[in-house]
Design a protein around this motif. Structure first.
Motif, short mmCIF file in Angstrom:
data_model
loop_
_atom_site.label_atom_id
_atom_site.label_comp_id
_atom_site.label_asym_id
_atom_site.label_seq_id
_atom_site.Cartn_x
_atom_site.Cartn_y
_atom_site.Cartn_z
N LEU A 1 7.40 1.00 24.10
CA LEU A 1 7.90 2.29 23.57
C LEU A 1 8.87 1.76 22.48
N LEU B 1 4.20 8.16 21.61
CA LEU B 1 5.17 8.70 22.42
C LEU B 1 4.85 10.13 23.09
N TYR C 1 3.54 9.89 26.69
CA TYR C 1 4.32 9.31 27.47
C TYR C 1 5.46 10.48 27.85
N ARG C 2 5.52 11.71 27.23
CA ARG C 2 6.41 12.58 27.34
C ARG C 2 6.19 13.33 28.51
N ALA D 1 10.71 8.45 26.35
CA ALA D 1 9.77 8.84 25.32
C ALA D 1 10.32 10.09 24.54
N SER E 1 11.43 9.95 20.49
CA SER E 1 10.70 11.11 19.99
C SER E 1 11.73 11.72 18.92
#
Length: 157
Positions: free
Chosen positions: A51, A77, A80-81, A92, A96
């Motif tokens: 990431l 991203l 993965y949030r 993430a 972002s």
């Protein structure tokens, strides 16, 4: 040679595929014995490194490629949030956020390369401290007492 160039989309896709593959390999062995079981910690470390690599890549892309790379990385991203691992979620979300238009001013600073670790300088400082500790001795021994000899835990008193 333009045929040998790799697009930003190909790079981000590769990072995404590597991350997905790591997730699938926790505790799994390849039938040919080429993969050993991956521990959860290894997967987490790989995920975080992937990431960060994607975010740094997007932040450092020049000119017209910059916006395309930011969009692609933010899409990566977004997966993965809401990840079950809270630290992955946090990274993430932070990465972002730094890739939004209102963070342009600090993005380069946040994602700049880490300075090279000066191993030799750090080693020399540590050895010097050890010599001083051995010469001075523990407090109350007549050696000044302001620096104590290192205990087995390596902490100073």
């Amino acid at each position: 040679d333009s045929s040998a160039r790799v697009s930003i989309q190909q790079i981000i896709t590769l990072i995404s595929n590597i991350l997905d593959d790591c997730e699938k390999r926790v505790g799994v062995y390849d039938t040919r014995g080429q993969w050993s079981a991956l521990e959860e910690e290894d997967v987490v470390a790989s995920r975080h490194a992937g990431l960060l690599a994607a975010a740094k890549l997007a932040a450092r892309m020049p000119g017209d490629s910059s916006q395309e790379s930011i969009v692609l990385v933010r899409e990566l991203l977004s997966k993965y949030r809401s990840h079950p691992d809270i630290e992955t979620q946090q990274r993430a979300c932070e990465y972002s956020m730094f890739l939004t238009s209102n963070m342009v001013g600090i993005r380069a600073e946040v994602f700049k390369p880490m300075p090279k670790f000066d191993y030799e300088n750090r080693r020399n400082k540590f050895l010097l401290e050890m010599q001083i500790d051995q010469q001075v001795g523990p407090a109350g021994s007549g050696g000044g007492g302001h620096v104590m000899k290192r205990e087995t835990t390596g902490q100073r008193g």
